[in-house]
Enzyme design. Structure first.
Site: not given
Ligand code: AMP
Length: 173
Positions: A60, A97
């Site tokens: 995305r 995780e």
């Molecule tokens: P993080 O590495 O935990 O910051 O997760 C970010 C990535 O996971 C991004 O590429 C987001 O598109 C996806 N992502 C994580 N949580 C969500 C959520 N609640 N809704 C949509 N996309 C998420």
């Protein structure tokens, strides 16, 4: 324009307990798409960031990053999941995780000192953006900033990003 009203919440996706913030409903709206990218570019300029390259994170981050780069007059560079990029790559593994994940960038995509803005649709825990930052910094680039359409503040992802690097966000939850 109220961008938040165009973002859809999907409970329990992709697994129970996750509230998925779905931007496809924002992207499909012509005015929403245009306003998001225009506002994003305006915020990057207002923050005084001099972006030579937007680095977008699969997948995305591509949808958001490419039009943003166009608007900023910058180049666009994809960071991809393993095995997708055809030329020689730098790789980085990072913890999830459960287990680990990996991201790759073309070795010749960036040069030391290049001014880079890292872009994704959303920051949650910050793990993905942090790994991408390491990848870019390994090459010796100047990290100008991070940009996200959505920030999930409760997860405090920004705490994990390098200090003193500006973070641009459009919508917060
Ligand atoms: P993080 O590495 O935990 O910051 O997760 C970010 C990535 O996971 C991004 O590429 C987001 O598109 C996806 N992502 C994580 N949580 C969500 C959520 N609640 N809704 C949509 N996309 C998420």
């Amino acid at each position: 324009m109220d961008l938040k009203s165009l973002i859809r919440d999907i409970p329990d996706f992709p697994k129970p307990g996750i509230l998925f913030r779905d931007i496809t409903t924002l992207l499909r709206d012509p005015e929403g798409l245009r306003s998001s990218i225009d506002l994003f570019a305006q915020k990057v300029k207002d923050a005084g960031l001099r972006t030579e390259y937007v680095v977008g994170i699969e997948s995305r981050g591509f949808i958001v990053g490419a039009p943003l780069a166009y608007q900023l007059g910058a180049g666009f560079i994809p960071v991809r999941k393993p095995g997708k990029l055809p030329a020689a790559v730098h790789s980085i593994e990072y913890a999830l995780e459960y287990g680990t994940d990996c991201l790759e960038i073309h070795q010749d995509a960036l040069h030391p000192g290049a001014r880079v803005l890292i872009v994704d649709d959303l920051i949650a825990t910050g793990g993905t953006a942090t790994a991408t930052a390491r990848l870019v910094q390994k090459i010796g680039c100047k990290l100008e900033g991070f940009g996200f359409i959505i920030e999930l503040r409760d997860l405090q992802g920004r705490k994990h990003l390098p200090e003193d690097v500006p973070i641009i966000t459009l919508v917060e939850y």
